[in-house]
Design a protein around this motif. Structure first.
Motif, PDB file in Angstrom:
ATOM      1  N   ALA A  91       1.474   2.426  -0.802  1.00  0.00           N
ATOM      2  CA  ALA A  91       2.833   2.747  -0.361  1.00  0.00           C
ATOM      3  C   ALA A  91       3.281   4.113  -0.869  1.00  0.00           C
ATOM      4  CB  ALA A  91       3.800   1.665  -0.840  1.00  0.00           C
ATOM      5  N   ILE A  92       3.026   4.384  -2.139  1.00  0.00           N
ATOM      6  CA  ILE A  92       3.441   5.665  -2.711  1.00  0.00           C
ATOM      7  C   ILE A  92       2.716   6.820  -2.024  1.00  0.00           C
ATOM      8  CG2 ILE A  92       3.374   7.074  -4.814  1.00  0.00           C
ATOM      9  CD1 ILE A  92       3.928   4.491  -6.383  1.00  0.00           C
ATOM     10  N   GLY A  93       1.481   6.574  -1.608  1.00  0.00           N
ATOM     11  CA  GLY A  93       0.736   7.598  -0.885  1.00  0.00           C
ATOM     12  C   GLY A  93       1.336   7.929   0.467  1.00  0.00           C
ATOM     13  N   LYS A  94       2.171   7.028   0.991  1.00  0.00           N
ATOM     14  CA  LYS A  94       2.816   7.248   2.290  1.00  0.00           C
ATOM     15  C   LYS A  94       4.295   7.622   2.146  1.00  0.00           C
ATOM     16  CE  LYS A  94      -0.123   4.136   4.998  1.00  0.00           C
ATOM     17  NZ  LYS A  94      -0.123   3.037   6.001  1.00  0.00           N
ATOM     18  N   LEU A  95       4.731   7.881   0.943  1.00  0.00           N
ATOM     19  CA  LEU A  95       6.137   8.187   0.694  1.00  0.00           C
ATOM     20  C   LEU A  95       6.562   9.475   1.395  1.00  0.00           C
ATOM     21  CD1 LEU A  95       8.706   7.459  -1.042  1.00  0.00           C
ATOM     22  CD2 LEU A  95       7.800   9.069  -2.725  1.00  0.00           C
TER      23      LEU A  95
ATOM     24  N   LEU B  23       4.518   0.867   5.613  1.00  0.00           N
ATOM     25  CA  LEU B  23       3.321   0.043   5.485  1.00  0.00           C
ATOM     26  C   LEU B  23       3.109  -0.749   6.771  1.00  0.00           C
ATOM     27  CD1 LEU B  23       3.744  -1.432   1.877  1.00  0.00           C
ATOM     28  CD2 LEU B  23       2.094   0.305   2.595  1.00  0.00           C
ATOM     29  N   GLU B  24       1.857  -1.035   7.071  1.00  0.00           N
ATOM     30  CA  GLU B  24       1.547  -1.875   8.221  1.00  0.00           C
ATOM     31  C   GLU B  24       0.668  -3.035   7.781  1.00  0.00           C
ATOM     32  OE1 GLU B  24      -1.011   0.166  11.123  1.00  0.00           O
ATOM     33  OE2 GLU B  24      -0.891   1.893   9.785  1.00  0.00           O
ATOM     34  N   SER B  25       0.395  -3.931   8.697  1.00  0.00           N
ATOM     35  CA  SER B  25      -0.335  -5.155   8.354  1.00  0.00           C
ATOM     36  C   SER B  25      -1.668  -4.867   7.687  1.00  0.00           C
ATOM     37  CB  SER B  25      -0.552  -5.998   9.615  1.00  0.00           C
ATOM     38  OG  SER B  25       0.674  -6.405  10.164  1.00  0.00           O
TER      39      SER B  25
ATOM     40  N   PHE C 292      12.349   1.060   3.530  1.00  0.00           N
ATOM     41  CA  PHE C 292      11.018   0.465   3.507  1.00  0.00           C
ATOM     42  C   PHE C 292      10.743  -0.023   4.922  1.00  0.00           C
ATOM     43  CE2 PHE C 292       8.356  -3.403   2.062  1.00  0.00           C
ATOM     44  CZ  PHE C 292       7.179  -2.710   2.296  1.00  0.00           C
ATOM     45  N   ILE C 293       9.744   0.575   5.569  1.00  0.00           N
ATOM     46  CA  ILE C 293       9.437   0.287   6.969  1.00  0.00           C
ATOM     47  C   ILE C 293       8.111  -0.451   7.047  1.00  0.00           C
ATOM     48  CG2 ILE C 293       9.084   1.294   9.255  1.00  0.00           C
ATOM     49  CD1 ILE C 293      10.584   3.808   8.148  1.00  0.00           C
ATOM     50  N   ARG C 294       8.130  -1.636   7.669  1.00  0.00           N
ATOM     51  CA  ARG C 294       6.902  -2.418   7.843  1.00  0.00           C
ATOM     52  C   ARG C 294       6.618  -2.606   9.316  1.00  0.00           C
ATOM     53  NH1 ARG C 294      11.046  -4.168   5.111  1.00  0.00           N
ATOM     54  NH2 ARG C 294      10.763  -6.405   4.930  1.00  0.00           N
ATOM     55  N   LYS C 295       5.394  -2.305   9.696  1.00  0.00           N
ATOM     56  CA  LYS C 295       4.989  -2.539  11.078  1.00  0.00           C
ATOM     57  C   LYS C 295       4.323  -3.897  11.174  1.00  0.00           C
ATOM     58  CE  LYS C 295       2.258  -0.770  14.935  1.00  0.00           C
ATOM     59  NZ  LYS C 295       1.221   0.178  15.384  1.00  0.00           N
ATOM     60  N   ARG C 296       4.851  -4.726  12.061  1.00  0.00           N
ATOM     61  CA  ARG C 296       4.283  -6.041  12.287  1.00  0.00           C
ATOM     62  C   ARG C 296       3.174  -5.956  13.336  1.00  0.00           C
ATOM     63  NH1 ARG C 296       8.513  -9.412  10.445  1.00  0.00           N
ATOM     64  NH2 ARG C 296       8.820  -8.729   8.305  1.00  0.00           N
TER      65      ARG C 296
END
Length: 318
Positions: free
Chosen positions: A205-209, A222-224, A255-259
Motif C-alpha cells: 500500500a505504501i508503495g502505491k501512496l 489496493l486491488e484484490s 483508501f481506494i479498493r478495487k473489487r
C-alpha cells in the motif's frame, strides 16, 4: 431519547436484528448487545449478520446462543448502524417490506428508511446509543452485554481518540470497565495485534501512496490481487485506511479498493476541519464528518483520485 421506540420494542416478541454490509465493531457490537439485552427480558432475537465481518472485532463479540428464527416469523425488524437501506445488502428488500421496522443510527448522512427511527449524529457510536437505550428500558447491563458495547465504543472512536467522543462516551466506558469488561484485552486485540500478512500488505500500500492537493491529501490504492499476494483478507486489514492520515501535513486521506467486479470502494478520513461526509454524499455515499465512504464504477483509479482532489481543492479555496 427513545420514548417513541421503546413501546414498539416492548410490544414485540420475536425480533430480527440487522446491520450494514462488511460489519465493523460498532455494527456487530450493537447488534449482539441488543440481542443479549432483549433476550434477557424474554424476547426471541436473531442477528442476521452479513458476510465478511471485520476480523479483529468479530472474535471479540459475545454472540450468545443462536436460535432458529425466520424473518417471516418476526413481528419487529431492527436495523442498527445503517445510514441508508442500501447498506443492508441482501437484506434490504425483506427489511423494507417488513410491516414493523425500526432504525437506530448515528450517521450524519442518515436517510430515513424504516417505519420508525432514532438518529443521533452527535453520538460517538451506535453502541453508545445501545447503552442509553438499555438504561431507558431499565435493562441490566451485565458483563457480556457490556463487552459488546465496549467493542463498538472503542473501535468507532479509534480507541477513544477521535473527536466524536464526549464526556458521556467516556463515562459509559468507565461504567463498563467497572462491570469487569476486559478493556485492555479488547484494545490489544482490536488495535495492536496484526498478522504478518497485514504488514506485507502495508508495504504494498505504501508503495502505491499518492500525494495530492499540495500534500494536504493522500491516497492509497489496493486491488484484490494485492490482498491475495499478501495472503490476507480485506476484513483483516481494516487499519490500512488510517495510513494516509498519519502523514504529517495531511488533512484528508483516501483508501481506494478495487473489487473483482470493477467497483471501487473509497474510504475517506479527515483529521481536523474537512467534512468528508459532504464529499461522500456528493458522490452517492455517506458517513460521518471525519470518516465516510462511497462507491464508484465506470472510472479508473486515476480519475477517482483526480475527482477527489478537485473536490477538495474547491473546499480549500472556499
Amino acid at each position: 431519547m427513545f420514548e417513541k421506540l421503546i413501546p414498539i420494542i416492548e410490544k414485540a416478541n420475536k425480533i430480527a436484528i440487522f446491520t450494514h454490509t462488511h460489519p465493523d465493531g460498532d455494527a456487530m457490537g450493537s447488534s449482539y448487545a441488543l440481542k443479549l439485552a432483549l433476550t434477557s427480558i424474554g424476547k426471541c432475537c436473531k442477528v442476521f449478520l452479513l458476510d465478511d465481518p471485520d476480523a479483529s472485532a468479530f472474535g471479540l463479540i459475545i454472540k450468545g446462543d443462536d436460535i432458529e428464527l425466520s424473518l417471516e416469523d418476526c413481528d419487529l425488524a431492527i436495523a442498527l448502524d445503517c445510514a441508508d437501506s442500501k447498506r443492508l445488502g441482501m437484506y434490504e428488500e425483506p427489511f423494507m417490506s417488513h410491516p414493523n421496522s425500526i432504525a437506530i443510527d448515528h450517521h450524519v448522512t442518515h436517510v430515513e428508511f424504516a417505519k420508525s427511527g432514532t438518529v443521533y449524529s452527535d453520538i460517538s457510536s451506535t453502541c453508545e446509543l445501545m447503552f442509553n437505550l438499555f438504561k431507558e428500558m431499565d435493562i441490566s447491563i451485565n458483563k457480556e452485554i457490556g463487552n459488546n458495547i465496549y467493542v463498538g465504543l472503542a473501535t468507532d472512536t479509534g480507541n477513544f481518540k477521535y473527536s466524536c467522543i464526549s464526556g458521556d462516551t467516556l463515562r459509559a466506558a468507565g461504567e463498563l470497565i467497572d462491570l469487569g469488561v476486559d478493556f485492555a484485552s479488547i484494545s490489544k486485540a482490536a488495535f495492536d495485534t496484526k498478522p504478518k500478512a497485514y504488514y506485507d500488505l502495508m508495504g504494498i500500500a505504501i508503495g502505491k501512496l499518492r500525494m495530492v492537493c499540495d500534500g494536504k491529501a493522500a491516497a492509497l490504492y489496493l486491488e484484490s490481487e494485492d490482498f491475495k499476494k499478501a495472503g490476507i483478507k480485506e476484513s483483516e486489514a481494516n487499519g490500512i485506511v488510517n495510513i494516509p492520515n498519519s502523514i504529517e501535513g495531511v488533512e484528508v486521506g483516501a483508501f481506494i479498493r478495487k473489487r473483482d467486479d470493477d467497483e471501487y470502494k473509497v474510504s475517506l478520513r479527515s483529521n481536523k476541519y474537512i467534512d468528508v461526509s459532504e464529499i461522500a454524499a456528493e458522490r452517492g455515499g455517506g458517513g460521518h464528518v471525519r470518516a465516510s465512504g462511497y462507491s464508484v464504477t465506470g472510472k479508473t483509479v486515476d480519475e477517482i483520485i483526480q475527482d477527489l482532489a478537485e473536490g477538495l481543492d474547491k473546499r480549500w479555496q472556499d
